[in-house]
Design a protein around this motif. Structure first.
Motif, PDB file in Angstrom:
ATOM      1  N   GLN A  40       0.823  -1.211   0.000  1.00  0.00           N
ATOM      2  CA  GLN A  40       0.000   0.000   0.000  1.00  0.00           C
ATOM      3  C   GLN A  40       0.859   1.263   0.000  1.00  0.00           C
ATOM      4  O   GLN A  40       0.513   2.253  -0.646  1.00  0.00           O
ATOM      5  CB  GLN A  40      -0.938  -0.013   1.207  1.00  0.00           C
ATOM      6  N   ASN A  81      -7.257   8.553   2.762  1.00  0.00           N
ATOM      7  CA  ASN A  81      -8.346   8.954   1.865  1.00  0.00           C
ATOM      8  C   ASN A  81      -8.948  10.298   2.266  1.00  0.00           C
ATOM      9  O   ASN A  81     -10.163  10.472   2.310  1.00  0.00           O
ATOM     10  CB  ASN A  81      -9.437   7.873   1.839  1.00  0.00           C
ATOM     11  N   ASP A 117       3.622   5.648  -5.733  1.00  0.00           N
ATOM     12  CA  ASP A 117       3.463   5.624  -7.191  1.00  0.00           C
ATOM     13  C   ASP A 117       2.374   6.584  -7.630  1.00  0.00           C
ATOM     14  O   ASP A 117       2.527   7.302  -8.636  1.00  0.00           O
ATOM     15  CB  ASP A 117       3.134   4.209  -7.665  1.00  0.00           C
ATOM     16  N   ALA A 118       1.264   6.610  -6.884  1.00  0.00           N
ATOM     17  CA  ALA A 118       0.145   7.484  -7.240  1.00  0.00           C
ATOM     18  C   ALA A 118       0.549   8.953  -7.192  1.00  0.00           C
ATOM     19  O   ALA A 118       0.053   9.771  -7.968  1.00  0.00           O
ATOM     20  CB  ALA A 118      -1.035   7.232  -6.310  1.00  0.00           C
ATOM     21  N   LEU A 119       1.464   9.274  -6.263  1.00  0.00           N
ATOM     22  CA  LEU A 119       1.925  10.657  -6.130  1.00  0.00           C
ATOM     23  C   LEU A 119       3.198  10.908  -6.933  1.00  0.00           C
ATOM     24  O   LEU A 119       3.773  12.006  -6.845  1.00  0.00           O
ATOM     25  CB  LEU A 119       2.158  10.982  -4.649  1.00  0.00           C
ATOM     26  N   ASP A 120       3.629   9.902  -7.694  1.00  0.00           N
ATOM     27  CA  ASP A 120       4.828  10.014  -8.531  1.00  0.00           C
ATOM     28  C   ASP A 120       6.058  10.372  -7.697  1.00  0.00           C
ATOM     29  O   ASP A 120       6.889  11.190  -8.101  1.00  0.00           O
ATOM     30  CB  ASP A 120       4.606  11.052  -9.636  1.00  0.00           C
ATOM     31  N   GLU A 173       2.034   1.781  -3.481  1.00  0.00           N
ATOM     32  CA  GLU A 173       0.931   2.271  -4.322  1.00  0.00           C
ATOM     33  C   GLU A 173       0.715   3.769  -4.123  1.00  0.00           C
ATOM     34  O   GLU A 173       0.483   4.505  -5.092  1.00  0.00           O
ATOM     35  CB  GLU A 173      -0.355   1.498  -3.997  1.00  0.00           C
ATOM     36  N   VAL A 174       0.801   4.210  -2.864  1.00  0.00           N
ATOM     37  CA  VAL A 174       0.635   5.638  -2.577  1.00  0.00           C
ATOM     38  C   VAL A 174       1.779   6.444  -3.192  1.00  0.00           C
ATOM     39  O   VAL A 174       1.550   7.484  -3.832  1.00  0.00           O
ATOM     40  CB  VAL A 174       0.566   5.877  -1.050  1.00  0.00           C
ATOM     41  N   LYS A 201      -9.122  14.822  -8.458  1.00  0.00           N
ATOM     42  CA  LYS A 201      -9.865  13.713  -7.862  1.00  0.00           C
ATOM     43  C   LYS A 201     -10.881  14.194  -6.833  1.00  0.00           C
ATOM     44  O   LYS A 201     -11.475  13.397  -6.109  1.00  0.00           O
ATOM     45  CB  LYS A 201      -8.885  12.733  -7.212  1.00  0.00           C
ATOM     46  N   VAL A 212      -2.988  17.009  -9.085  1.00  0.00           N
ATOM     47  CA  VAL A 212      -3.454  15.627  -9.301  1.00  0.00           C
ATOM     48  C   VAL A 212      -4.602  15.303  -8.351  1.00  0.00           C
ATOM     49  O   VAL A 212      -5.652  14.773  -8.749  1.00  0.00           O
ATOM     50  CB  VAL A 212      -2.298  14.626  -9.112  1.00  0.00           C
ATOM     51  N   PHE A 234      -3.105  11.013   1.727  1.00  0.00           N
ATOM     52  CA  PHE A 234      -3.609  10.206   0.620  1.00  0.00           C
ATOM     53  C   PHE A 234      -3.987   8.814   1.119  1.00  0.00           C
ATOM     54  O   PHE A 234      -5.000   8.239   0.723  1.00  0.00           O
ATOM     55  CB  PHE A 234      -2.525  10.122  -0.469  1.00  0.00           C
TER      56      PHE A 234
END
Length: 500
Positions: A119, A157, A125-128, A122-123, A188, A184, A154
């Motif tokens: 996780q 949530n 990666d999502a925030l680059d 993933e976070v 959302k 970004v 993030f």
């Protein structure tokens, strides 16, 4: 998430810090919260997130009345506060920081480390963010730690993220990265409440702005429909005029000469001089070793080679200490006022006593109460320190007033050379102007000032010459008449510019 705060009031010990304050944040917008230090911005956010209990007023989220009694409740309802003073644990990894207090436990009480690792990745990666989840925060820059704090938001949530002075310690690249992440998340539907003193950022990233003054709501406007001058007028209740009231002062002899100064692993072969009555600006990217050079000149670090001369007299570097530097007439106002510049949990008077013992003690070294009180009263009036009295604890002062106490500490010691490391960081425009006035008055008295600053408008506005440092070396020296932001950044990043 739509947030409405109406007629919020809050007092401490009879002092009103919020007086019927209002704030409306729409879903998916970046909303600036602007005001001088002590205007009530952070207090309003602490009421929203349950750190403080409001005395009166209402808070609605999506039309529902709420009244959080703890920040964890606010988190569970989608509101996350990223404080200016980061809450990260440096001896833990990114993964450990993200899941601190929210660890995932499986059967028999076993930590689900693989799940948390996945996780976290993933976070990131999502925030680059190109960081490994097992990277320790102590091995990261302040800017990267700031982005990890946003990664926490993030992870939980968050629907509304509060950012308090988020770029105060960021490089230009890290600031650009932060803005990219905000955009970004905004797409959302995430809302941001953005607290900053940097006007250019307000207009670059924010959709609307709410201004507070003295704990009161002054007004809200779309950033596209208002000017910086109008915002300043709302913030301080008057016209600011020219922020950088730079005056030409006749310069005297060389006050400080630094020749080929080197501290292995930090900086190399640094040479420059500063004259009486001159403000020498020092620019460069964060990490360029500007502060390390200044601390060596002040004796906090010991140089490995090179020389320092003060008013023509060589300084014996092997036995050079901050105490010796003060004897030579050097004052140093650090960039870290809370940890290094002040005894933060002591009173204004106690802090002034620390560096001005000769002024308050008799010949036998006994403190004279009358002198002590007179020094405090004089400093509070002279530097316009907004406080209850001399016994006001510095930790309860606004950032601008804390910085004024730091200045007062040193200036009563009458330094002939004054090093200012980020003198206006986290300080509002009104307090900035007062600090610039203090600097101008000092150079008129023949004081030599070295000003390290990451704010290029400040460097350009107040300096007679500008020394640019890159990766621990002198990249160039620019005259005031030829200096531009572009030339400074070219030198700071390794390009070429016309140097003196």
């Amino acid at each position: 998430m739509h947030i409405t705060m109406k007629d919020i009031s809050k007092s401490f010990d009879g002092v009103l810090v919020l007086d019927k304050a209002n704030l409306v944040v729409a879903s998916g917008e970046v909303h600036a919260l602007l005001g001088e230090n002590g205007a009530g911005k952070s207090s309003l956010m602490k009421v929203l997130t349950g750190v403080y209990a409001k005395d009166s007023g209402t808070i609605e989220i999506d039309g529902r009345d709420v009244n959080f009694s703890h920040p964890k409740q606010a988190e569970k309802n989608g509101i996350y506060f990223v404080y200016q003073e980061l809450n990260s644990v440096l001896d833990m990894t990114i993964e450990e920081n993200l899941f601190l207090g929210r660890e995932q436990i499986g059967a028999f009480g076993v930590l689900q480390q693989k799940t948390m690792m996945q996780q976290t990745q993933e976070v990131l990666d999502a925030l680059d963010l190109h960081l490994h989840p097992r990277t320790y925060l102590r091995d990261m820059s302040v800017g990267q730690r700031q982005l990890v704090e946003i990664a926490k938001a993030f992870l939980v949530n968050a629907k509304t993220i509060i950012l308090d002075e988020p770029t105060a310690a960021l490089t230009e690249n890290e600031t650009a990265k932060l803005f990219s992440i905000i955009k970004v998340l905004q797409k959302k539907g995430v809302s941001f409440i953005y607290i900053s003193h940097r006007m250019e950022e307000i207009f670059k990233i924010c959709d609307r702005v709410t201004v507070m003054r003295d704990g009161k709501y002054i007004g809200t406007a779309e950033t596209a429909a208002i000017t910086s001058e109008e915002l300043v007028r709302m913030m301080i209740g008057r016209e600011l005029g020219n922020l950088f009231q730079k005056q030409t002062v006749a310069q005297g002899s060389v006050a400080l000469k630094v020749s080929h100064l080197t501290k292995n692993g930090m900086f190399f072969d640094v040479s420059f001089e500063v004259h009486e009555g001159e403000i020498l600006g020092v620019a460069g990217l964060i990490g360029a070793a500007r502060s390390e050079i200044m601390k060596t000149i002040y004796g906090a670090y010991r140089a490995d080679s090179g020389s320092i001369a003060i008013h023509g007299a060589p300084v014996p570097l092997k036995r050079y200490t901050p105490r010796k530097a003060r004897m030579y007439g050097i004052g140093f106002i650090t960039e870290d006022r809370k940890d290094e510049g002040l005894m933060i949990n002591e009173s204004i008077m106690a802090n002034l006593d620390l560096t001005n013992f000769p002024l308050i003690a008799n010949a036998r070294g006994i403190i004279q109460t009358k002198r002590e009180k007179k020094l405090s009263a004089d400093a509070i009036a002279k530097f316009k320190i907004s406080c209850r009295n001399r016994n006001h604890i510095c930790n309860h002062l606004s950032g601008g007033n804390q910085q004024k106490v730091v200045f007062a500490k040193w200036l009563y010691a009458n330094p002939r050379i004054l090093i200012l490391d980020e003198p206006t960081r986290g300080v509002d425009v009104g307090a900035k102007q007062e600090i610039y006035t203090i600097m101008t008055n000092l150079v008129k008295q023949g004081v030599a000032i070295i000003m390290v600053s990451s704010e290029l408008p400040e460097v350009l506005g107040m300096s007679d010459r500008i020394l640019v440092i890159r990766e621990g070396k002198v990249a160039g020296m620019l005259l005031r008449s030829e200096a531009t932001q572009e030339k400074i950044m070219t030198l700071a990043t390794g390009g070429k510019a016309h140097a003196e």
